[in-house]
Design an enzyme around this catalytic site. Structure first.
Site, PDB file in Angstrom:
ATOM      1  N   ARG A 168      68.054  -1.918  28.909  1.00 33.14           N
ATOM      2  CA  ARG A 168      67.725  -2.690  27.716  1.00 33.14           C
ATOM      3  C   ARG A 168      69.002  -2.948  26.922  1.00 33.14           C
ATOM      4  O   ARG A 168      69.731  -2.013  26.597  1.00 33.14           O
ATOM      5  CB  ARG A 168      66.731  -1.889  26.884  1.00 33.14           C
ATOM      6  N   THR A 198      69.936  -7.310  21.752  1.00 32.03           N
ATOM      7  CA  THR A 198      68.874  -8.313  21.877  1.00 32.03           C
ATOM      8  C   THR A 198      67.521  -7.681  22.199  1.00 32.03           C
ATOM      9  O   THR A 198      66.481  -8.322  22.054  1.00 32.03           O
ATOM     10  CB  THR A 198      69.197  -9.296  23.022  1.00 32.03           C
ATOM     11  N   ASP A 243      64.737   8.655  22.936  1.00 29.08           N
ATOM     12  CA  ASP A 243      65.266   7.965  24.115  1.00 29.08           C
ATOM     13  C   ASP A 243      64.935   8.782  25.362  1.00 29.08           C
ATOM     14  O   ASP A 243      65.537   9.840  25.608  1.00 29.08           O
ATOM     15  CB  ASP A 243      66.782   7.791  23.965  1.00 29.08           C
ATOM     16  N   ASP A 301      67.877   9.426  27.965  1.00 26.44           N
ATOM     17  CA  ASP A 301      68.874  10.378  27.460  1.00 26.44           C
ATOM     18  C   ASP A 301      68.313  11.796  27.438  1.00 26.44           C
ATOM     19  O   ASP A 301      69.012  12.754  27.761  1.00 26.44           O
ATOM     20  CB  ASP A 301      69.319   9.979  26.042  1.00 26.44           C
TER      21      ASP A 301
HETATM   22  C1  PRP Z   1      64.266   2.624  28.205  1.00 29.25           C
HETATM   23  C2  PRP Z   1      62.971   3.115  28.840  1.00 29.25           C
HETATM   24  C3  PRP Z   1      62.349   1.831  29.321  1.00 29.25           C
HETATM   25  C4  PRP Z   1      62.826   0.818  28.299  1.00 29.25           C
HETATM   26  C5  PRP Z   1      61.691   0.483  27.401  1.00 29.25           C
HETATM   27  O1  PRP Z   1      65.223   2.388  29.185  1.00 29.25           O
HETATM   28  O2  PRP Z   1      63.190   4.056  29.856  1.00 29.25           O
HETATM   29  O3  PRP Z   1      62.762   1.456  30.621  1.00 29.25           O
HETATM   30  O4  PRP Z   1      63.888   1.444  27.549  1.00 29.25           O
HETATM   31  O5  PRP Z   1      62.039  -0.462  26.456  1.00 29.25           O
HETATM   32  P1  PRP Z   1      61.423  -1.918  26.409  1.00 29.25           P
HETATM   33  O6  PRP Z   1      59.942  -1.790  26.613  1.00 29.25           O
HETATM   34  O7  PRP Z   1      61.768  -2.393  25.031  1.00 29.25           O
HETATM   35  O8  PRP Z   1      62.090  -2.739  27.472  1.00 29.25           O
HETATM   36  P2  PRP Z   1      66.744   2.093  28.870  1.00 29.25           P
HETATM   37  O9  PRP Z   1      67.003   0.625  28.879  1.00 29.25           O
HETATM   38  O10 PRP Z   1      67.177   2.826  27.631  1.00 29.25           O
HETATM   39  O11 PRP Z   1      67.474   2.675  30.140  1.00 29.25           O
HETATM   40  P3  PRP Z   1      67.576   4.171  30.679  1.00 29.25           P
HETATM   41  O12 PRP Z   1      66.229   4.595  31.184  1.00 29.25           O
HETATM   42  O13 PRP Z   1      68.584   4.044  31.765  1.00 29.25           O
HETATM   43  O14 PRP Z   1      68.057   5.037  29.544  1.00 29.25           O
HETATM   44  N1  URA Z   2      63.275   3.351  25.171  1.00 26.43           N
HETATM   45  C1  URA Z   2      63.110   4.664  24.925  1.00 26.43           C
HETATM   46  O1  URA Z   2      63.580   5.517  25.701  1.00 26.43           O
HETATM   47  N2  URA Z   2      62.427   5.028  23.831  1.00 26.43           N
HETATM   48  C2  URA Z   2      61.900   4.141  22.975  1.00 26.43           C
HETATM   49  O2  URA Z   2      61.265   4.541  21.986  1.00 26.43           O
HETATM   50  C3  URA Z   2      62.088   2.775  23.240  1.00 26.43           C
HETATM   51  C4  URA Z   2      62.774   2.395  24.355  1.00 26.43           C
END
Ligand code: PRP
Ligand code: URA
Length: 212
Positions: A107, A111, A204, A207
């Site tokens: 993400r 944006t 998150d 993380d």
């Molecule tokens: C997080 C989470 C989802 C996404 C959700 O991933 O694991 O995949 O955000 O957000 P959205 O519904 O607004 O798209 P992230 O992009 O942080 O990647 P990661 O899992 O590698 O930390």
């Molecule tokens: N991605 C996450 O990991 N947590 C949130 O709350 C939103 C997006």
């Protein structure tokens, strides 16, 4: 189990809610967060698997004949990287014959749109495919919708989505693009904040799972 509508199922099982509460707690550290995530995923995927199709058959036991059934779907697990990886680990234990296609999405924190960095899908899939997209957080829904789109383009089978926590905005976005997708979640939370995080959510997920 609470059905918000015919396409959204909230698993209100006490064990699921207990695990989710552990994940929400800001004091839960990565090793425990990962462990709770795996167990929670098993319960959620188990509930999601109620949607699967079966074929009735007869079976011979050591003492007689019994009616039985056998799973018939060609199951595909589609974990959204990174956080979906723990869900795939759990789901594969339950569905060992399932194929796994990883979907790399990040993400963009400005944006809030999902950016693809890995997708290696076949050109076609069997018509009885059941794709289970695994993404713990359904926030804006951009990541889940992008992952679903990859499979929807192949015009096959049934697509489901399993998440720990969803925001109403994420459910709306997925269903506005893909009204037939069945969503299984542990909770539908209140809203998104200005940074696109689910409130109250669990922070998150990636993380916290990977300790980054
Ligand atoms: C997080 C989470 C989802 C996404 C959700 O991933 O694991 O995949 O955000 O957000 P959205 O519904 O607004 O798209 P992230 O992009 O942080 O990647 P990661 O899992 O590698 O930390
Ligand atoms: N991605 C996450 O990991 N947590 C949130 O709350 C939103 C997006």
């Amino acid at each position: 189990m609470i059905a918000l509508n015919s396409k959204v199922q909230v698993v209100d099982h006490p064990v699921v809610q207990h695990l989710l509460t552990k994940l929400r707690d800001y004091q839960t550290q990565s090793p425990d967060f990962r462990r709770y995530s795996i167990t929670l995923s098993q319960y959620l995927v188990y509930e999601a698997s109620r949607q699967m199709t079966v074929r009735e058959l007869g079976v011979e036991t050591p003492v007689g004949q019994a009616k039985g059934s056998s799973l018939t779907d060609y199951v595909i697990l589609a974990p959204v990287l990174r956080a979906g990886l723990v869900m795939a680990e759990a789901a594969q234990k339950m569905l060992p014959a399932a194929r796994i296609y990883h979907v790399g999405l990040k993400r963009d924190e400005e944006t809030l749109e999902a950016v693809s960095y890995y997708a290696k899908l076949p050109d076609s899939l069997p018509p009885d495919s059941r794709i289970i997209v695994l993404d713990p957080m359904l926030a804006t829904g951009g990541s889940a919708a992008s992952a679903i789109e990859l499979f929807a383009k192949l015009n096959v089978g049934t697509i489901q989505l399993v998440s720990f926590v969803a925001a109403p905005e994420g459910i709306k976005r997925v269903h506005s693009q893909f009204p037939d997708v069945h969503i299984t979640v542990g909770s539908v939370d209140s809203n998104l904040n200005e940074k696109g995080y689910i409130v109250p959510g669990l922070g998150d997920a990636g993380d916290r799972i990977f300790g980054t």
